[in-house]
Write an enzyme that holds these catalytic residues in place. Structure first.
Site: not given
Lengths: 378, 378
Positions: A92, A94-96, A146, A189, A266, A304, A306, A309, A335
């Protein structure tokens, strides 16, 4: 190095499946990107992240610029080598995080002055610096800087913020230049205002990006408002470019996003929940701290694949959570990331078969959470 | 199920190498047992512990009896199945932790009344109950309950404590009975008094055990006093049974113990240090928190085969430590356990070759810590 391109394989309603080709390998879409905030998908080794099925991870520019620092990462050979993940990384801008974590922010047209949440040191982030940092990190998908206005802003506030973000988008794109195998994404936005979202999309298309993100969602609005916003925003995005819904989300948010044409997601939810005793299963979420698991010899999720599990009982996971053992975070994170990746694989297959609506309805019926199927489209 | 037996392969001075056969597999000696306090070798998955080279792990009866409880573990199929480790497990008797961790202890000839350090609940541990718990857990090597007097006790205090421990040893051995494939170890006490150690060893031999531990060391005494105590204690132990130095120790303590005829060791040091930024290398210990590692692109230990050393730089480990990332604990624990197991493998090979003194001297020269070679024997 292969060039950066997006190959659509199949569509089903608004949903689509494809392959995002990057210089560091392919990303199957719809894709979920585990968050590796400061160079580590928390409680996971990189090879384990790959074993869950992840093609790409996300790194946070804000965190990495503060520690260990972009120039240092570059001197050490770039973020991929540094953190042991040789496949694609999206960063990203960095703005957020500047807006949500830092202290004493001052935003001007030039950029953002802020103080580190770690040590209070002064920093400056401009569109040009955000892109420089991402280039130093060696990111495969670089996001424009942004401004991220808080949820609930008036139309006037959102409109002014949008204007700034579009000026920054143009400067970010120019700073990115051309980097073979690497993509630069713009961020739409405009809050929940249809005409502002349309204006933002048009401005970004005019600039021209390798992909388009929908920002300013997953900031407190309801799921139905998020879905509505996608419905009036996505049609304004180019069909031949990947679409990324930032910071989303719960499994049912993701299913709903895919149904509305989103290709990339994400969220910290699977990793953060894993460190907090919360597990995602096809039958809904489970809190392993609950005493009802204390003598349960069965697996967390019989379906599952993983290690949590396959090798351990719910009773063990409960015990490890209660005892504060690190293995609880390790296993539940593994998991949850496996669940998310299996969900994405299921969505990709369903789209390819042309029955993503049936997949979504079956998911909703079993998962039993908030509405994930777009009734307005059925 | 194979019976419990000890096979000596080679000796070199007082040092020896062999194989401890148990119902759940073989243990190559000299052996280091990683500590899996409450059913988890902290920050490691069981298969990763095995990858370091460990043949056996240790579980703490005190911790497991309090949480999740021995009867619960038994209902869930035993400790091996519960914690995902199918190879041998040694359990201590709980005595040491009762003395060091619990509240409001009251020791009588019958046993120990104490309150849990977790919730203050009242518990009782007798020799019979200690053995019952270890049988419920399904332990492969079960330790007798003993009293662990604090370091520095007068001869009178140590002698009275020893008398109690020997009565408890007899009752523990009787409670153990016969369990095919499983061993019961006695524990030699007697502080640093040669005649008391000799008396303790004689009493235990009279009872008859599958193995003999040296207890009451690594409780604050100097390394030279520990080594001296081994020198006047080990000769009184049967040569055809495994000898276990409890709670030891630093790498140079282990080398010195092996030179004095010890076959088995356990210690929290490699795991605890791993969670505290400390790494063991052939060139001594390293604190990854130190700023000098911040831009070091080299591996933690170029000679090491573990993931921390093969896939990451010192700079990354430093960063992960500073950022408080769980992966720092995971990687440094994996590294430290690998180092300990490689040290044991080196000692076993050296003994088999007949040059363990040379190995120990080379180790001391490079590791550069306190004296590890028994000068009195050279």
């Amino acid at each position: 190095m292969s060039s950066f391109s997006f190959e659509l394989l199949a569509g089903d309603g608004a949903a689509r499946t494809g392959i995002l080709h990057t210089g560091r390998g392919d990303v199957r879409t719809p894709a979920f990107m585990p968050v590796g905030t400061v160079g580590s998908v928390k409680a996971m080794l990189p090879q384990s992240v790959r074993e869950t099925g992840a093609d790409i991870i996300l790194g946070n520019t804000y965190h990495l610029m503060l520690r260990p620092g972009a120039e240092r990462v570059a001197r050490l050979g770039g973020l991929h080598k540094f953190c042991g993940w040789e496949r694609p990384i999206l960063t990203d801008s960095g703005g957020f995080q500047v807006m949500s974590l830092s202290k004493l922010r001052k935003i001007t047209d030039e950029g953002v002055h802020f103080q580190s949440h770690i040590d209070g040191a002064s920093h400056f982030l401009s569109p040009e610096r955000a892109m420089e940092i991402q280039r130093l990190l060696g990111s495969d998908i670089q996001m424009v800087l942004d401004e991220c206005p808080a949820f609930g802003g008036t139309e006037d506030v959102i409109e002014r913020s949008l204007a700034l973000s579009m000026r920054w988008a143009s400067r970010s794109r120019q700073a990115f230049g051309e980097q073979p195998g690497t993509g630069c994404f713009g961020i739409v936005q405009g809050g929940t205002f249809p005409h502002l979202r349309e204006r933002s999309a048009a401005a970004l298309k005019e600039i021209g990006f390798h992909g388009y993100a929908v920002g300013g969602l997953a900031v407190g609005e309801s799921q139905s408002m998020m879905f509505q916003t996608l419905e009036f925003t996505v049609p304004h995005l180019p069909a031949d470019r990947p679409r990324y819904l930032m910071g989303v989300g719960k499994p049912d948010d993701i299913v709903g996003g895919v149904l509305r044409g989103i290709d990339m997601f994400d969220c910290v939810l699977p990793t953060r929940s894993g460190r907090n005793a919360q597990a995602f299963t096809w039958d809904g979420t489970i809190n392993l701290r609950n005493a009802r698991h204390a003598e349960d010899p069965g697996p967390l999720d019989p379906d599952c694949r993983c290690p949590a599990c396959r090798q351990f009982s719910r009773a063990y996971l409960h015990h490890a959570v209660k005892a504060g053992e690190i293995i609880a975070s390790m296993l539940l994170t593994w998991h949850n990331l496996t669940f998310y990746q299996d969900l994405m694989a299921g969505l990709r297959s369903a789209i390819a078969r042309g029955d993503v609506q049936a997949f979504a309805q079956a998911f909703k019926a079993r998962y039993g959470s908030r509405s994930t199927v777009d009734d307005s489209q059925s």
